[in-house]
Design a protein around this motif. Structure first.
Motif, PDB file in Angstrom:
ATOM      1  N   GLU A 172      21.582  55.956  38.296  1.00  0.00           N
ATOM      2  CA  GLU A 172      22.094  54.728  37.874  1.00  0.00           C
ATOM      3  C   GLU A 172      23.368  54.265  38.235  1.00  0.00           C
ATOM      4  OE1 GLU A 172      21.803  57.142  35.611  1.00  0.00           O
ATOM      5  OE2 GLU A 172      19.690  57.175  35.037  1.00  0.00           O
ATOM      6  N   ILE A 173      23.433  52.841  38.710  1.00  0.00           N
ATOM      7  CA  ILE A 173      24.451  52.087  38.927  1.00  0.00           C
ATOM      8  C   ILE A 173      25.882  52.997  39.176  1.00  0.00           C
ATOM      9  CG2 ILE A 173      26.077  50.219  38.831  1.00  0.00           C
ATOM     10  CD1 ILE A 173      23.455  48.633  38.090  1.00  0.00           C
ATOM     11  N   TYR A 174      26.289  53.746  39.923  1.00  0.00           N
ATOM     12  CA  TYR A 174      27.485  54.357  40.136  1.00  0.00           C
ATOM     13  C   TYR A 174      28.485  53.963  41.018  1.00  0.00           C
ATOM     14  CZ  TYR A 174      29.711  59.157  40.079  1.00  0.00           C
ATOM     15  OH  TYR A 174      30.781  60.111  39.787  1.00  0.00           O
ATOM     16  N   ALA A 175      28.094  54.231  42.113  1.00  0.00           N
ATOM     17  CA  ALA A 175      29.343  53.831  43.124  1.00  0.00           C
ATOM     18  C   ALA A 175      29.522  52.239  43.298  1.00  0.00           C
ATOM     19  CB  ALA A 175      29.074  54.498  44.613  1.00  0.00           C
ATOM     20  N   SER A 176      28.121  51.607  42.960  1.00  0.00           N
ATOM     21  CA  SER A 176      28.253  50.146  43.029  1.00  0.00           C
ATOM     22  C   SER A 176      29.120  49.478  41.975  1.00  0.00           C
ATOM     23  CB  SER A 176      26.958  49.478  42.935  1.00  0.00           C
ATOM     24  OG  SER A 176      26.098  50.352  42.338  1.00  0.00           O
ATOM     25  N   ALA A 177      29.230  50.368  40.809  1.00  0.00           N
ATOM     26  CA  ALA A 177      29.922  49.807  39.758  1.00  0.00           C
ATOM     27  C   ALA A 177      31.409  49.874  40.008  1.00  0.00           C
ATOM     28  CB  ALA A 177      29.861  50.676  38.667  1.00  0.00           C
ATOM     29  N   CYS A 178      31.921  51.099  40.969  1.00  0.00           N
ATOM     30  CA  CYS A 178      33.191  51.312  41.474  1.00  0.00           C
ATOM     31  C   CYS A 178      33.564  50.138  42.533  1.00  0.00           C
ATOM     32  CB  CYS A 178      33.504  52.384  42.206  1.00  0.00           C
ATOM     33  SG  CYS A 178      32.977  53.878  41.003  1.00  0.00           S
ATOM     34  N   LEU A 179      32.522  49.848  43.213  1.00  0.00           N
ATOM     35  CA  LEU A 179      32.888  48.788  44.359  1.00  0.00           C
ATOM     36  C   LEU A 179      33.039  47.456  43.476  1.00  0.00           C
ATOM     37  CD1 LEU A 179      33.042  48.348  47.453  1.00  0.00           C
ATOM     38  CD2 LEU A 179      30.631  47.964  47.312  1.00  0.00           C
ATOM     39  N   ALA A 180      32.267  47.233  42.725  1.00  0.00           N
ATOM     40  CA  ALA A 180      32.417  45.820  41.694  1.00  0.00           C
ATOM     41  C   ALA A 180      33.908  46.128  41.119  1.00  0.00           C
ATOM     42  CB  ALA A 180      31.402  45.935  40.674  1.00  0.00           C
ATOM     43  N   GLY A 181      34.208  46.831  40.441  1.00  0.00           N
ATOM     44  CA  GLY A 181      35.703  46.917  39.994  1.00  0.00           C
ATOM     45  C   GLY A 181      36.567  46.831  41.000  1.00  0.00           C
ATOM     46  N   ALA A 182      36.492  47.550  42.117  1.00  0.00           N
ATOM     47  CA  ALA A 182      37.416  47.416  43.332  1.00  0.00           C
ATOM     48  C   ALA A 182      37.760  45.933  43.464  1.00  0.00           C
ATOM     49  CB  ALA A 182      37.065  48.173  44.226  1.00  0.00           C
ATOM     50  N   ILE A 183      36.522  45.247  43.718  1.00  0.00           N
ATOM     51  CA  ILE A 183      36.611  43.774  44.230  1.00  0.00           C
ATOM     52  C   ILE A 183      37.196  43.173  43.149  1.00  0.00           C
ATOM     53  CG2 ILE A 183      35.155  41.854  44.701  1.00  0.00           C
ATOM     54  CD1 ILE A 183      33.038  43.701  46.161  1.00  0.00           C
ATOM     55  N   LEU A 184      36.856  43.489  42.072  1.00  0.00           N
ATOM     56  CA  LEU A 184      37.538  42.471  40.635  1.00  0.00           C
ATOM     57  C   LEU A 184      38.896  42.683  40.809  1.00  0.00           C
ATOM     58  CD1 LEU A 184      37.135  40.745  38.098  1.00  0.00           C
ATOM     59  CD2 LEU A 184      37.225  42.933  36.798  1.00  0.00           C
ATOM     60  N   TYR A 185      39.435  44.091  41.032  1.00  0.00           N
ATOM     61  CA  TYR A 185      41.218  44.164  40.933  1.00  0.00           C
ATOM     62  C   TYR A 185      41.461  43.428  42.037  1.00  0.00           C
ATOM     63  CZ  TYR A 185      45.395  46.494  41.431  1.00  0.00           C
ATOM     64  OH  TYR A 185      46.564  46.478  41.460  1.00  0.00           O
ATOM     65  N   LEU A 186      41.074  43.094  43.059  1.00  0.00           N
ATOM     66  CA  LEU A 186      41.462  42.363  44.218  1.00  0.00           C
ATOM     67  C   LEU A 186      41.591  40.980  44.026  1.00  0.00           C
ATOM     68  CD1 LEU A 186      39.724  44.560  47.046  1.00  0.00           C
ATOM     69  CD2 LEU A 186      42.359  44.301  46.913  1.00  0.00           C
ATOM     70  N   VAL A 187      40.510  40.060  43.434  1.00  0.00           N
ATOM     71  CA  VAL A 187      40.412  39.077  43.177  1.00  0.00           C
ATOM     72  C   VAL A 187      41.576  38.745  42.079  1.00  0.00           C
ATOM     73  CG1 VAL A 187      39.237  37.322  41.960  1.00  0.00           C
ATOM     74  CG2 VAL A 187      37.826  38.809  43.584  1.00  0.00           C
ATOM     75  N   LEU A 188      41.648  39.624  41.034  1.00  0.00           N
ATOM     76  CA  LEU A 188      42.326  39.180  40.111  1.00  0.00           C
ATOM     77  C   LEU A 188      43.886  39.314  40.528  1.00  0.00           C
ATOM     78  CD1 LEU A 188      41.070  41.164  37.023  1.00  0.00           C
ATOM     79  CD2 LEU A 188      41.012  38.723  37.349  1.00  0.00           C
ATOM     80  N   HIS A 189      43.998  40.441  41.558  1.00  0.00           N
ATOM     81  CA  HIS A 189      45.492  40.589  42.256  1.00  0.00           C
ATOM     82  C   HIS A 189      45.964  39.337  43.032  1.00  0.00           C
ATOM     83  CE1 HIS A 189      48.568  42.949  44.477  1.00  0.00           C
ATOM     84  NE2 HIS A 189      47.836  42.439  45.680  1.00  0.00           N
ATOM     85  N   TYR A 190      44.995  38.862  43.708  1.00  0.00           N
ATOM     86  CA  TYR A 190      45.454  37.826  44.645  1.00  0.00           C
ATOM     87  C   TYR A 190      45.546  36.539  43.787  1.00  0.00           C
ATOM     88  CZ  TYR A 190      45.179  40.409  48.806  1.00  0.00           C
ATOM     89  OH  TYR A 190      45.404  41.645  49.645  1.00  0.00           O
TER      90      TYR A 190
END
Lengths: 200, 200, 200
Positions: free
Chosen positions: B148-166
């Motif tokens: 079940e959703i595993y690496a895609s959870a990580c990718l989503a979190g990574a993208i979120l971090y970048l959005v919040l970072h910028y």
């Protein structure tokens, strides 16, 4: 030790033969066998050097290693039956190879300034990762997980080399002793089918 | 954030345990289990650093990571039954681990000057590639393709971090929020057996 | 040759499609297919650059490669049936791709100062290792070991390029001729199911 360089080339040659012959039962053509021999011979040292950031890689910086591999692959092509009859000799050579490359891997890592704990791992990697990558590519359980005491013999030899090194033993004696210890552990384990206990 | 370094060591420790226990059903001896724990713990960060050309690798430059791995492997050897009873706790720790390492991977990649798209991939790699390499070595379909959703959870979190970072969010809050989002996605997906649609 | 850069992007796009579609029969979700497409597209060039110590990696230094991959993966998601009907076209594109990337890999390696023997291997690696890594991850016998003359066609083209290069042929002609030779060998081998002899 003037013998080191020719021994490294011979070790590479032997690893290439054993890699090429390892896929003999499989559906591999000559090219596949050559490729597998190549991967087996360069795998361990390449992984070590990539992990340590040491460039150029040995087989890229010194073309004679590539020719040693080519010679090993050709030998496997031309004399497969002869070489397979030499199974015991090949086993001996492979065992000599892992002993020798373990110690050389430790020394290279140390010379690049890493801590001894890391150097021990790098020594083991140098010796066994070519076979691990080969087995993974051809979809087998890597040798590391199957065989009687194999990589652990390398790790033991690597640790012994480091202990003797810090105790001040002269390098040539240390190289000889530690290599012999790897070989002895492996041969005894092989003959008596010794393996480490399992996790359960 | 003074907690970061101890958390990294704890995360490495947990990954080593889960890696070593993962091969428990297989024909692996203690050494094989230790090797697998080691690969699981270092795999993701090593791949990230090799791709980014960032030397020395974390576990080579800082010996405490190697000791955290050793401790994890030993714990798996000594208390396997106890740890397996803690299955839920281990799952929780593994999930915390992938969340945390995703964000740290993104940050490290950004600090090395790559573009955010690349940093997102590096964050995901940091978290999941150790498990992928482990599964490939032991001849299983990698976790990435099974669960079940595993690496895609990580990718989503990574993208979120970048959005919040910028968007200018302070780093500590961002680290916390993005890690929690990875964890939450993974836990919800696990509980409700959610997976992404298939290609057909 | 102004066409080179767009051709590289198109080749990357096509490799990503074929990688994503390759796992269609498996139990992979959309993310798994995307991941596989990504690995297929970057694998060969990444391995070459890591072996040569050439940083930044192509897809890290130039973000358009990542977008070409993303486009390929999305195309595979949105039009899988259409693309699978184009099986012959896809085969053609894949064959064009391996020919073209072989020669580019040779050129990059030469430009980094390695010997021609090493450059030939790097050319072949660039073309085929993405597929090899993909197959290993999804637990299949790598394409290299299964198919009619495949990697050996790349190696032959790489060697031809080097011979013509040292004979002084102008680069654009050489690129064209060597690429066509790879393609021709592969297509003839495919049509007539030619393979190299086995080792026995």
């Amino acid at each position: 030790m003037d013998l080191q360089y020719p021994l490294e080339l011979i070790g590479t040659f032997v690893f290439a033969i054993s890699g090429a012959l390892a896929v003999r039962d499989k559906e591999h053509d000559l090219f596949g066998a050559g490729f597998t021999g190549f991967i087996t011979a360069i795998g361990g040292g390449t992984l070590r050097d990539v992990f340590l950031g040491s460039y150029p890689l040995v087989w890229i910086g010194d073309i004679f290693f590539l020719y040693a591999i080519l010679a090993g692959v050709l030998a496997a092509f031309i004399f497969p039956k002869f070489l397979l009859k030499l199974r015991k000799t090949m086993f001996l050579f492979d065992t000599l190879g892992i002993g020798f490359f373990t110690v050389l891997g430790v020394e290279k890592a140390l010379s690049l300034g890493v801590r001894p704990e890391v150097a021990a791992i790098m020594g083991m990697f140098t010796a066994v990762m070519g076979g691990v990558i080969r087995d993974t590519l051809v979809n087998e359980i890597p040798i590391l997980f199957r065989k009687e005491i194999y990589a652990s013999a390398c790790l033991a030899g690597a640790i012994l080399y480091l202990v003797l090194h810090y105790l001040g033993l002269e390098r040539d004696y240390n190289l000889l002793i530690s290599t012999i210890v790897v070989i002895a552990i492996r041969m005894v384990a092989f003959r008596y089918k010794l393996s480490l206990p399992r996790l359960d």
